[in-house]
Design an enzyme around this catalytic site. Sequence first.
Site, short mmCIF file in Angstrom:
data_model
loop_
_atom_site.label_atom_id
_atom_site.label_comp_id
_atom_site.label_asym_id
_atom_site.label_seq_id
_atom_site.Cartn_x
_atom_site.Cartn_y
_atom_site.Cartn_z
N HIS A 238 0.83 -1.22 0.00
CA HIS A 238 0.00 0.00 0.00
C HIS A 238 0.86 1.26 0.00
CE1 HIS A 238 -3.48 -2.50 0.53
NE2 HIS A 238 -3.10 -2.92 1.72
N ASP A 289 -5.06 -8.14 -3.45
CA ASP A 289 -5.26 -7.94 -2.01
C ASP A 289 -6.57 -8.57 -1.50
OD1 ASP A 289 -5.16 -7.02 0.59
OD2 ASP A 289 -5.22 -4.90 0.12
#
Lengths: 416, 416
Positions: A238, A289
């Site tokens: 991220h 993810d």
Amino acid sequence: RMIAVTPGAPAPGGAERLAGLTLPGCANAHSHAFQRAIRGRTQRISSSFWTWREQMYACAERIDPDRYHRLARAVFGEMALAGITCVGEFHYLHHGPNGRPYADPNAMGEAIISAAAEVGLRITLIDTCYLHGGVGIEPDATQRRFADRDAAAWAERVDGLAASDVCRVGAAIHSVRAVDPAAARVVVEWAAARRAPLHAHVSEQPAENEQCLAAYGMTPTGVLADAGAITDRFTAIHATHLAAADLALLGQAGATVCLCPTTERDLADGIGPAGALRATGAHLALGSDSHAVIDMFEEARALELDERLATHVRGTHDAASLLRAATADGHAAIGWPEAGSIRRGAPADLVTVDLGSVRTAGADAVNALDVAVFAASAADVRHVLVGGRVMVRDGRHVSIDVAAELASAIREVTST
Amino acid sequence: RMIAVTPGAPAPGGAERLAGLTLPGCANAHSHAFQRAIRGRTQRISSSFWTWREQMYACAERIDPDRYHRLARAVFGEMALAGITCVGEFHYLHHGPNGRPYADPNAMGEAIISAAAEVGLRITLIDTCYLHGGVGIEPDATQRRFADRDAAAWAERVDGLAASDVCRVGAAIHSVRAVDPAAARVVVEWAAARRAPLHAHVSEQPAENEQCLAAYGMTPTGVLADAGAITDRFTAIHATHLAAADLALLGQAGATVCLCPTTERDLADGIGPAGALRATGAHLALGSDSHAVIDMFEEARALELDERLATHVRGTHDAASLLRAATADGHAAIGWPEAGSIRRGAPADLVTVDLGSVRTAGADAVNALDVAVFAASAADVRHVLVGGRVMVRDGRHVSIDVAAELASAIREVTST
């Protein structure tokens, strides 16, 4: 492996011509396979990352090794159909109810590894150290299923995982919330001794930064750097909310940042500084993810499109660099540096994209890659080869009924 | 038309059961059909909206009525396959080279209308007044193909367009750049006299706002309000960069704002204030605009996902309100207020979404709409009915080969 790459060579007799645009197989560098089960189940209320996490935990509670095997097999099947030939599974759901280890303490990890093998996917099991429920906070009931006793116990357990031709093992520090600096150092040393990839969730949410600054007087990237984590084997997941000094630390180390744009949209994380990171020397990788969707074309273009939304400039990342993030740089980030390119000696992991679908029609030789990256969808993947063997043919997995397996595996972990 | 809507009724003998999730047909409330030809052809250089526009103009220069007929037919076919049953075509490419009118001054518009009819799509031809190349600037060579002599000439020409069962006619002010306030008033009066929808591009780019403020001392929305444009028949296209007073004007009038999220990403426009607009009372509609992709599920979820990126909050727009934007409110914005709902008396325009694809597998009755809106793609559309007639069956158009027609029509307007 590819033994030669010869442009314009005539096809030998009996050769199979791969129609459409042939690309290297994609690396999905950040996956939590079980979260596919909550696709479409977290959208009904106005919420935050933290309330979403409660719904995700409720699903995790219903998973055991057999269920995880069936669910991961189906999810990896969906990945295969999307052109993903290698997955980095950021694995933290280790133990049984209330944190009791299974008889085989790696039962969950092995269930995931065999699921990938059955589907034909390469995998890096990125086994994740998770100790605390927050800085100075004990893990809650669900988090106890993630947690080892301490970092040494984590390392001892992970040493029991066996690599193979199609499986490698990496390490992760879940986050600075879940791993204290002394424990982080143990994970760093484990990975360094084995030259293994080391991943960590970093600065996905502003609250994580605030808590980390309050506890340690440093950003999450700063804490990880202090623990020796940030090298060219490190991947920050991220990295949405970075300080300028964080960018410099990641860039100077030649680390990778794995953005997960469709999840970052879904979880309202914000837009990470992808262009600025690349400018400092960091590599970029991509992951699906939480599997809000599984579509590496969508992930790749989202990296550039969200940068456009943030900067009002077009073209920070061109199609070739987005493809590199989805292929070679993603593979390198999860410990397969030889994969993800079409060149002599590389594994024969290949994906063909239909250039004659309604989405891609109109492409020509000059702009085929731009059309694939900016307009194709996972539904346009026709053939997928891993190690020269066909895993997907004409848009269908050669050995499993992916949609049917998804439906039954999800029912097991969601129905009440 | 639907003559009855009866939940749980047994199917009569010989009835055809629509598998999956059946939704009202989607309205694509803002389209420039010819721009499909430049999909994937504008991504190679770092650029802005304004340099993108030069590439778009170069394509427009190659189009004549026959070519536009073939191209629009293929693009409307792609829309049909994506579940779009009605399109609002914001039509400004009117005239021949150097602005010379065709023998039939509506040759281009009629080519588009017949393309929609051949594919089975309902259409509103939103004929667009375009007079200037910018405030006080003469149109350039390409823009002369868009421009009528003055607003009265625009109105006279547009009165020559015939509506039908499947075609309606609306009006547009291209933008405050291309139409001065006095001319805007003529268009407003034309639309008011006919109770026709009135559209305008509004505040897509900060530069437009700056030029408008410099010329008129007001925002584009303010200029349009001053010309009497902003009523409940008005739709502002994009409305990305609005002032607070603009929001109030649009909301108090009960106007519609048509967001085009995939185009706004592609053109680096920025993220419009969709949630704030809805809070003021404005309606929302959706368009695929430049056709970077044609996927109403992607447009719908992008509205919410981009709001999440901007606000860091999940759930400003739930699936039901996103669907309403893609269906009922979109239809109302382009002059088909009776369409876009499943209810007695509404046109039988229906779309079925496969709930057993790899993207949607795992959906159950409770979350089917959330899964469709947040995870399905255009590739999951199975059947499409318009006025009760099947237009798409099992993911294929019943009468044309859409991909083949796209490829040949695009080749005509792009090859050198």
